[in-house]
Scaffold this motif. Sequence first.
Motif, mmCIF file in Angstrom:
data_model
loop_
_atom_site.group_PDB
_atom_site.id
_atom_site.type_symbol
_atom_site.label_atom_id
_atom_site.label_comp_id
_atom_site.label_asym_id
_atom_site.label_seq_id
_atom_site.Cartn_x
_atom_site.Cartn_y
_atom_site.Cartn_z
ATOM 1 N N PHE A 119 3.020 -11.871 -4.523
ATOM 2 C CA PHE A 119 1.850 -11.968 -3.460
ATOM 3 C C PHE A 119 2.287 -11.693 -2.069
ATOM 4 N N GLU A 120 3.487 -12.205 -1.814
ATOM 5 C CA GLU A 120 3.996 -11.869 -0.633
ATOM 6 C C GLU A 120 4.056 -10.446 -0.347
ATOM 7 N N LYS A 121 4.594 -9.650 -1.103
ATOM 8 C CA LYS A 121 4.670 -8.433 -1.019
ATOM 9 C C LYS A 121 3.520 -7.482 -0.949
ATOM 10 N N ASN A 122 2.494 -8.224 -1.691
ATOM 11 C CA ASN A 122 1.018 -7.422 -1.563
ATOM 12 C C ASN A 122 0.184 -8.588 -0.926
ATOM 13 N N PRO A 123 0.110 -8.534 0.296
ATOM 14 C CA PRO A 123 -0.964 -9.528 0.794
ATOM 15 C C PRO A 123 -2.471 -9.203 0.350
ATOM 16 N N MET A 124 -2.753 -8.118 0.100
ATOM 17 C CA MET A 124 -4.040 -7.492 -0.167
ATOM 18 C C MET A 124 -4.663 -8.017 -1.593
ATOM 19 N N ALA A 125 -3.532 -8.369 -2.472
ATOM 20 C CA ALA A 125 -3.968 -8.685 -3.941
ATOM 21 C C ALA A 125 -4.591 -9.915 -3.887
#
Length: 267
Positions: free
Chosen positions: A86-92
Motif C-alpha cells: 500500500f505504501e508503494k501504491n498510494p492510489m490503491a
Amino acid sequence: MHQKDLSLLKTMNVHSNLILANQTDQNAYLEESVEDFSVKMISTTTRGVGLNRNIALSRATKDILLFADDDTIFEDDLEENVVAAFEKNPMADVILFGMRYNKEGKEVKRVVNKNERIPFYKSFKYGAVNLAIRRNVLLRENLSFSQLFGGGCIYSHGEDSNFIINCFNRKLRVYTNSYVIGCTDSSQSSWFRGFSEKYFYDAGALARSMFGLFSYPYMFYMALRTKKRSDLSFAKKMKMLYAGYSHFGQLISFDEFAQMNNRIDEK
C-alpha cells in the motif's frame, strides 16, 4: 466456529493485530496482548459468514484490513509486505494478493499476480482471503458483506464475489500484487457439494445481486466454464441459473423452488 481460545493465532501463523469473529453457542469477549499485538475474539450465537465478517469489521480500528479464513496459514512477513504494497501504491484502495492452495498436504494451485490495476472481470477468481482494503475507504463507501450469500445463508456461496464486485461498483481502484500471502487448505469445503442444480440456482441469484439486468453474460460464462466439471447439460445449467436470477427478488431458496416445481408437476 466454536473456538474455545486463541489457539488459531498460532495455527494460522498470525503475527499482527487480529480480530477473531467466532460463531459459537455463547456470547463472550476476550482480548489479550500477544507479541505486542492486540488480539480480540468476539464470540456470538449468530450464524452466517457475511454477518460474522461484519461483526469483525465493526471492531476494526487499523488503517489496512486483511480478511482471513481459518484454514489459511500466513507467511511470516505478512504485515510487512501488505503494508509495503500500500505504501508503494498510494492510489490503491483495494489490493488482491496471491495465494497457494493445498489439498491433502500437497500444493495443487498457486495464484501469483502481476502488479497492476485490474478491471472487474479479472476479479472472479479471487476470494476475500486475497483481499486487503483501506479502512477509511470501506467506511466512506459503507461497504459490508451480504447476509444472503455464503455458509449459513439462503444462498450457499458468493459472498466474496459480491463484496469484490461492490468495490468496483463504488468505483474503487482495485490492484493485484505479486506477493503470496500464505497457503489455504482446499481439501474440504463447508458448502461446495459439486456443480449441482442448487449451485447454479444460487449462482443465478448471485448474478442478479451483482449485475442486475446485465447478468446474462455472467450466467453464460458460469455455464460455459463448468462444461467439463458438471454432469448437467448446458441447457439445464442455464435453466437453473435463470431460475435463481428470476426468484432472487422474492428471496426464494432452492429448496422452496424445488418444492414449488414438485407441486406443479403433481398437478
